[in-house]
Enzyme design. Sequence first.
Site, PDB file in Angstrom:
ATOM      1  N   HIS A 286     -10.768 -30.552  34.366  1.00 24.77           N
ATOM      2  CA  HIS A 286      -9.738 -29.526  34.154  1.00 24.77           C
ATOM      3  C   HIS A 286      -8.814 -29.830  32.963  1.00 24.77           C
ATOM      4  O   HIS A 286      -7.586 -29.715  33.073  1.00 24.77           O
ATOM      5  CB  HIS A 286      -8.928 -29.323  35.432  1.00 24.77           C
ATOM      6  CG  HIS A 286      -9.743 -28.780  36.582  1.00 24.77           C
ATOM      7  ND1 HIS A 286     -10.814 -27.939  36.398  1.00 24.77           N
ATOM      8  CD2 HIS A 286      -9.647 -28.973  37.938  1.00 24.77           C
ATOM      9  CE1 HIS A 286     -11.325 -27.615  37.575  1.00 24.77           C
ATOM     10  NE2 HIS A 286     -10.651 -28.232  38.529  1.00 24.77           N
TER      11      HIS A 286
ATOM     12  N   HIS B 188      -7.180 -21.726  39.294  1.00 26.92           N
ATOM     13  CA  HIS B 188      -7.613 -22.538  40.437  1.00 26.92           C
ATOM     14  C   HIS B 188      -6.885 -22.126  41.727  1.00 26.92           C
ATOM     15  O   HIS B 188      -6.421 -22.975  42.479  1.00 26.92           O
ATOM     16  CB  HIS B 188      -7.391 -24.014  40.140  1.00 26.92           C
ATOM     17  CG  HIS B 188      -8.337 -24.920  40.865  1.00 26.92           C
ATOM     18  ND1 HIS B 188      -8.518 -24.861  42.230  1.00 26.92           N
ATOM     19  CD2 HIS B 188      -9.167 -25.873  40.415  1.00 26.92           C
ATOM     20  CE1 HIS B 188      -9.417 -25.773  42.572  1.00 26.92           C
ATOM     21  NE2 HIS B 188      -9.832 -26.400  41.495  1.00 26.92           N
TER      22      HIS B 188
ATOM     23  N   GLU C 246     -13.608 -20.094  41.187  1.00 28.02           N
ATOM     24  CA  GLU C 246     -13.119 -20.214  39.810  1.00 28.02           C
ATOM     25  C   GLU C 246     -14.150 -19.619  38.857  1.00 28.02           C
ATOM     26  O   GLU C 246     -15.234 -20.167  38.691  1.00 28.02           O
ATOM     27  CB  GLU C 246     -12.908 -21.689  39.474  1.00 28.02           C
ATOM     28  CG  GLU C 246     -11.972 -22.411  40.417  1.00 28.02           C
ATOM     29  CD  GLU C 246     -12.295 -23.895  40.509  1.00 28.02           C
ATOM     30  OE1 GLU C 246     -12.087 -24.623  39.537  1.00 28.02           O
ATOM     31  OE2 GLU C 246     -12.796 -24.329  41.569  1.00 28.02           O
TER      32      GLU C 246
HETATM   33  C1  GLA Z   1     -12.651 -28.189  41.099  1.00 31.08           C
HETATM   34  C2  GLA Z   1     -13.666 -29.257  41.190  1.00 31.08           C
HETATM   35  C3  GLA Z   1     -13.508 -30.023  42.472  1.00 31.08           C
HETATM   36  C4  GLA Z   1     -12.106 -30.537  42.629  1.00 31.08           C
HETATM   37  C5  GLA Z   1     -11.119 -29.424  42.455  1.00 31.08           C
HETATM   38  C6  GLA Z   1      -9.677 -29.890  42.388  1.00 31.08           C
HETATM   39  O1  GLA Z   1     -12.879 -27.145  41.937  1.00 31.08           O
HETATM   40  O2  GLA Z   1     -14.982 -28.778  41.065  1.00 31.08           O
HETATM   41  O3  GLA Z   1     -14.405 -31.109  42.516  1.00 31.08           O
HETATM   42  O4  GLA Z   1     -11.862 -31.560  41.700  1.00 31.08           O
HETATM   43  O5  GLA Z   1     -11.341 -28.735  41.253  1.00 31.08           O
HETATM   44  O6  GLA Z   1      -9.293 -30.618  43.499  1.00 31.08           O
END
Ligand code: GLA
Length: 395
Positions: free
Chosen positions: A148, A222, A360
């Site tokens: 991210h 997210h 997402e």
């Molecule tokens: C995304 C990732 C997950 C996790 C979340 C945050 O969805 O794919 O593995 O890291 O973000 O907690």
Amino acid sequence: MNSVVRDLALACVTVATLAGCTTNKGRCCKMSECGKSKASVTVSPFGKTKTGLEVKQFHLVGAGGVAMDVIDYGARVVRLWTPDRDGKLADITLGFNQVSGYEDIDLYFGSTIGRFGNRIRDGKFTLDGVTYTIPCNNDPGGIPCTLHGGTSGFNDRVWDSRTLTNGDDVGVEFTMTSPDGDQGYPGKLDVKVTYWLTAKNVWRLEYEAKTDKATPVNLTNHVYFNFHGEGNGTILDHELTLFADYMTPVNAGLIPTGDLAPVKGTPFDFTSPWKIGDRVNTKDNEQIKFGGGYDHNWVLRNQSGKLAAAAALYEKTSGRYMEVWTEEPGIQFYCGNFLTDSVPSKSGGHLTFRGGLALETQHYPDSPNKSSFPSVILRPGQLYKTATEYRFSTR
Ligand code: GLA
């Protein structure tokens, strides 16, 4: 008044109040019967970051009955109320009531994610012959990667903001400049994210970006949903549909192998509605094992770049139903495998393992290192432009 009637009346007053309806007088109604419902957007303080920056909150009330709070720290949604089939509102997103919650607990609740959503292998990519190193801030299976954006992603910035109205639609425009070299990425990136809440109960997100050097860009949001209301059990009974015939399988570090795997005959087949809990613990499936459940990217049927349905989510007891529409080619379905009861809920209790799920919309993880995946490279003179909609209703 018996308790059911009283609850319905109270729920109706709450809907009416949030929607600015003054004619209701507690009479049980649906928003459509509510007379003069009016959309609005108001601003108030949300607190300060640890470094002393003021954080603003925007309260959006849609003419259709959905309302939301968003803040400029991380350009994120903090609360989102939708009615159940009886008109009773609940906040169906995970988040915190204080800035410190977001600063201390790194779960990306409701936030805008950038410069690159999801994982980049080894914190490295090569672009136009130059290898760039970005911070590794995650290590599933003990394998380091960038998640991210890096150690300080777009979720960790206070964005500039202004309120918007367009007829019955209300919104907030967030803007931010990510400087050249931010987290190791090349190019100064000017980013705009606009949230709209429409009279039809659609939360529409519009993203734009421009750069002065070629750079990878993959923006998403997210938000975590729980249709029982945040802090109210798990999402394992939610029924999910994904308009996707393939997914991108991962290695133990949750990095795509580069293959596209058909979902047919696997626990990843959501081409018709399935309860999330039905197959999330399938024992003999390596992909489920690597993800600790669902934490994967699906390849959407729609690869046209035009807005199309990507997912649908339904929860039977509340009747809440949501469609996700996007211009993006992929969607990460993550079922909250890293959530635990050590995370407080906004309502004073605590969350739980799989107490929320994220859908997402995105380009595929690790695209900068996968030439076969749709390109994520934005070049000077080009406009990055994409939109996603979360459409709320009941059934
Ligand atoms: C995304 C990732 C997950 C996790 C979340 C945050 O969805 O794919 O593995 O890291 O973000 O907690």
